[in-house]
Design a protein around this motif. Structure first.
Motif, PDB file in Angstrom:
ATOM      1  N   ALA A 466       0.813  -1.218   0.000  1.00 57.47           N
ATOM      2  CA  ALA A 466       0.000   0.000   0.000  1.00 57.47           C
ATOM      3  C   ALA A 466       0.846   1.267   0.000  1.00 57.47           C
ATOM      4  CB  ALA A 466      -0.922   0.000   1.225  1.00 57.47           C
ATOM      5  N   ALA A 467       2.046   1.198   0.591  1.00 59.15           N
ATOM      6  CA  ALA A 467       2.865   2.400   0.762  1.00 59.15           C
ATOM      7  C   ALA A 467       3.715   2.728  -0.463  1.00 59.15           C
ATOM      8  CB  ALA A 467       3.774   2.236   1.983  1.00 59.15           C
ATOM      9  N   MET A 508      -3.843   5.126   2.804  1.00 58.23           N
ATOM     10  CA  MET A 508      -4.961   4.713   3.651  1.00 58.23           C
ATOM     11  C   MET A 508      -6.020   3.962   2.849  1.00 58.23           C
ATOM     12  SD  MET A 508      -5.486   7.773   6.434  1.00 58.23           S
ATOM     13  CE  MET A 508      -5.561   9.107   5.230  1.00 58.23           C
ATOM     14  N   VAL A 509      -6.299   4.447   1.627  1.00 56.70           N
ATOM     15  CA  VAL A 509      -7.282   3.760   0.779  1.00 56.70           C
ATOM     16  C   VAL A 509      -6.776   2.378   0.404  1.00 56.70           C
ATOM     17  CG1 VAL A 509      -8.439   3.796  -1.462  1.00 56.70           C
ATOM     18  CG2 VAL A 509      -8.275   5.902  -0.103  1.00 56.70           C
ATOM     19  N   ALA A 510      -5.504   2.306  -0.040  1.00 58.09           N
ATOM     20  CA  ALA A 510      -4.946   1.013  -0.448  1.00 58.09           C
ATOM     21  C   ALA A 510      -4.865   0.050   0.735  1.00 58.09           C
ATOM     22  CB  ALA A 510      -3.557   1.221  -1.057  1.00 58.09           C
ATOM     23  N   ALA A 511      -4.443   0.552   1.903  1.00 57.65           N
ATOM     24  CA  ALA A 511      -4.345  -0.318   3.084  1.00 57.65           C
ATOM     25  C   ALA A 511      -5.720  -0.822   3.499  1.00 57.65           C
ATOM     26  CB  ALA A 511      -3.686   0.444   4.232  1.00 57.65           C
ATOM     27  N   HIS A 512      -6.720   0.037   3.360  1.00 56.21           N
ATOM     28  CA  HIS A 512      -8.089  -0.379   3.687  1.00 56.21           C
ATOM     29  C   HIS A 512      -8.544  -1.484   2.736  1.00 56.21           C
ATOM     30  CE1 HIS A 512     -11.994   0.160   5.589  1.00 56.21           C
ATOM     31  NE2 HIS A 512     -12.545   0.133   4.373  1.00 56.21           N
ATOM     32  N   ARG A 513      -8.241  -1.314   1.446  1.00 58.64           N
ATOM     33  CA  ARG A 513      -8.630  -2.328   0.459  1.00 58.64           C
ATOM     34  C   ARG A 513      -7.844  -3.620   0.630  1.00 58.64           C
ATOM     35  NH1 ARG A 513     -11.368  -0.402  -4.038  1.00 58.64           N
ATOM     36  NH2 ARG A 513     -11.540  -2.649  -4.524  1.00 58.64           N
ATOM     37  N   LEU A 514      -6.600  -3.507   1.074  1.00 60.25           N
ATOM     38  CA  LEU A 514      -5.773  -4.696   1.302  1.00 60.25           C
ATOM     39  C   LEU A 514      -6.019  -5.319   2.668  1.00 60.25           C
ATOM     40  CD1 LEU A 514      -2.388  -3.435  -0.220  1.00 60.25           C
ATOM     41  CD2 LEU A 514      -3.876  -5.228  -1.146  1.00 60.25           C
ATOM     42  N   ARG A 515      -6.969  -4.779   3.385  1.00 52.99           N
ATOM     43  CA  ARG A 515      -7.392  -5.315   4.681  1.00 52.99           C
ATOM     44  C   ARG A 515      -6.252  -5.326   5.703  1.00 52.99           C
ATOM     45  NH1 ARG A 515     -11.388 -10.376   2.880  1.00 52.99           N
ATOM     46  NH2 ARG A 515     -12.817  -9.075   1.630  1.00 52.99           N
TER      47      ARG A 515
END
Length: 532
Positions: A466-467, A508-515
């Motif tokens: 995500a980062a 934050m969006v990617a981390a949320h999608r990657l659970r």
């Protein structure tokens, strides 16, 4: 996890304000005294109280005192009150004596920590500043002990908010210094040095007073107690022997780094000890906001789990702490690696600083950004040993630290061009903590029976997934800005707002999608607070 997150959130709020005001303080310091001779002298003197404090108390607090106080609170009929009073009495006597001896030995101490190519006048200026600052040892040490006792009572707010007052006091002093004093070491007067040195110490005094008041409100009543027989302090002293060894060995490495950094600054003005110190302070910002908060909340609970023989709970506590810290540290480290010069240009290109000086600090900060993850995880690993009362293993690892870091730093000093020495020292720091992190993980895993490595590695993988796009987006914004305009404080602010802001949002969006559950928890906590 939720308990740790709530406790950490309370501390992180105070720490964030503390670090942000520290940001302003550091920028004002650089603007007032620069990164040349006076800046190097101030930063060399400024670090001495912290070195001595680390040797005498600071390392002992986290590794020995907190676990021992927790055990005394559970063991003693009075809930550990007499033990705490004896501990505070001993701290007041010892730290006051050490501060007085430090003031008397200020000149030989500065001779030890400064480079041989410094002029006699420059060393004397540093020694004068040290005489004004060394009394901080007593106030900082007593305040730190008060904070440790508060932490064992699950009172985390005051220790995290008290430094804000320290920063505000020093910021006022620096504003006055910029208005009336000189940044030229050959023109600085005794009055100027007194304002700078005593003003810095005044901030620590204010911080200590706040912590002592908070401790009193928490129910602690100071009563001098000198009887040590049967007090339980012998247990702490035996455990502290290895902690003193750990901090002593670590400070040998710090001494080497300071000696080389001050020498580099004499050879290449503006690329010496001040550049190292300012970059290191910024590097500590994300670690201080989240990792220190989690560590402070984690250690008392881990100590209780160990005392109760609940190793499964120790493993769970540690794994949760690593994931929670990494969910913030991973993107912060990558963004610092990309945007380091933009950060330092915005902060440091004012007053008696130039944009070139600020950009150089940013290049050092970029290297420190890469070191952020291994450094933070290593600090968490140390608390596993400390919760068991094991101070011997960290002392041995400190020897590995010095051996690697000092060797690589010496190679950098004697082989790199003068302007690149400080950057080379930062790379030495990075490599050292990568190695230490691996070694500490193996040793701590053997002690606990595994640290949940697969689960932690999987979580870190999702965080980096995500980062990395977030860092790439920030890099694209930086490249576009460089194509359009030159590097200034204004353009750097735009890059940080657009590139850094968009990068964090994308993370934050990617981390949320990657659970990534830790990011979800943080978002949920913030949303609930805003909703209230």
């Amino acid at each position: 996890m939720s308990r740790m997150l709530r406790a950490s959130a309370i501390m992180a709020a105070g720490t964030m304000v503390s670090r942000l005001t520290g940001f302003v303080r550091t920028a004002m310091l650089a603007a007032a005294i620069g990164t040349f001779a006076l800046g190097d002298a101030y930063n060399a003197a400024y670090m001495i109280p912290y070195i001595l404090l680390d040797l005498l108390l600071q390392g002992v607090l986290s590794s020995v005192i907190v676990p021992v106080i927790v055990r005394a609170q559970r063991r003693d009929p009075d809930g550990g009150q007499a033990f705490e009073q004896r501990l505070m009495t001993l701290a007041v006597i010892v730290l006051t004596a050490v501060a007085l001896v430090g003031v008397l030995l200020a000149r030989p101490i500065m001779d030890l920590y400064t480079a041989s190519n410094w002029t006699e006048h420059k060393v004397e200026v540093a020694a004068t500043l040290a005489r004004y600052m060394l009394p901080q040892i007593a106030f900082f040490g007593i305040g730190s002990l008060a904070g440790a006792i508060l932490n064992t009572r699950d009172r985390f707010a005051a220790p995290m908010w008290a430094p804000v007052l320290n920063n505000i006091v020093v910021m006022g002093v620096l504003a006055a210094y910029y208005a009336v004093a000189s940044s030229d070491i050959d023109k600085v007067s005794d009055r100027d040095l007194a304002l700078l040195g005593l003003g810095t110490t005044g901030g620590i005094v204010a911080q200590a007073v706040v912590l002592i008041i908070a401790l009193h409100r928490a129910g602690f009543r100071f009563r001098p107690r000198l009887g040590l027989r049967g007090s339980g302090l012998g247990e702490a002293a035996r455990a502290a022997v290895w902690t003193f060894a750990y901090t002593g060995i670590t400070q040998i490495g710090f001494w080497v780094t300071t000696k080389l950094a001050t020498g580099a600054g004499a050879r290449a003005p503006g690329a010496g000890n001040s550049a190292w110190a300012y970059a290191f302070q910024l590097f500590q910002l994300p670690y201080g906001i989240i990792a220190v908060s989690v560590i402070t909340a984690m250690l008392p609970r881990m100590s209780r789990h160990v005392a109760d023989g609940e190793l499964d709970s120790v493993r769970t506590e540690f794994a949760s702490a690593v994931r929670l810290v990494s969910s913030v540290i991973v993107p912060a480290g990558l963004l610092l690696m990309v945007l380091g010069p933009s950060v330092t240009t915005l902060i440091f290109s004012w007053g008696r600083m130039t944009t070139t000086d600020a950009i150089y600090i940013g290049h050092v900060l970029q290297v420190f950004g890469v070191a952020l993850v291994p450094f933070s995880i290593f600090q968490l690993l140390l608390r596993v040993f400390y919760s068991f009362g094991d101070t011997r293993t960290p002392a041995i690892m400190a020897g590995v630290n010095v051996a690697i870091n000092a060797t690589l730093s010496l190679v950098a000093y004697f082989t790199l061009p003068d302007r690149y020495v400080i950057i080379g020292l930062a790379f030495s720091y990075l490599i050292t903590y990568v190695v230490l992190c691996v070694v500490a993980w193996v040793l701590a895993g053997r002690k606990v029976g595994g640290l949940g490595g697969r689960e932690v590695t999987a979580g870190l993988g999702r965080m980096y997934a995500a980062a990395i796009p977030a860092a790439a987006l920030a890099l694209a914004v930086l490249w576009l800005a460089r194509e359009i305009t030159s590097i200034t404080a204004v353009s750097s602010a735009v890059v940080l707002a657009v590139g850094g802001g968009a990068g964090l949002l994308l993370y934050m969006v990617a981390a949320h999608r990657l659970r990534v559950p830790e990011v979800r928890s943080i978002i949920g906590l913030v949303a609930s607070r805003v909703g209230r």
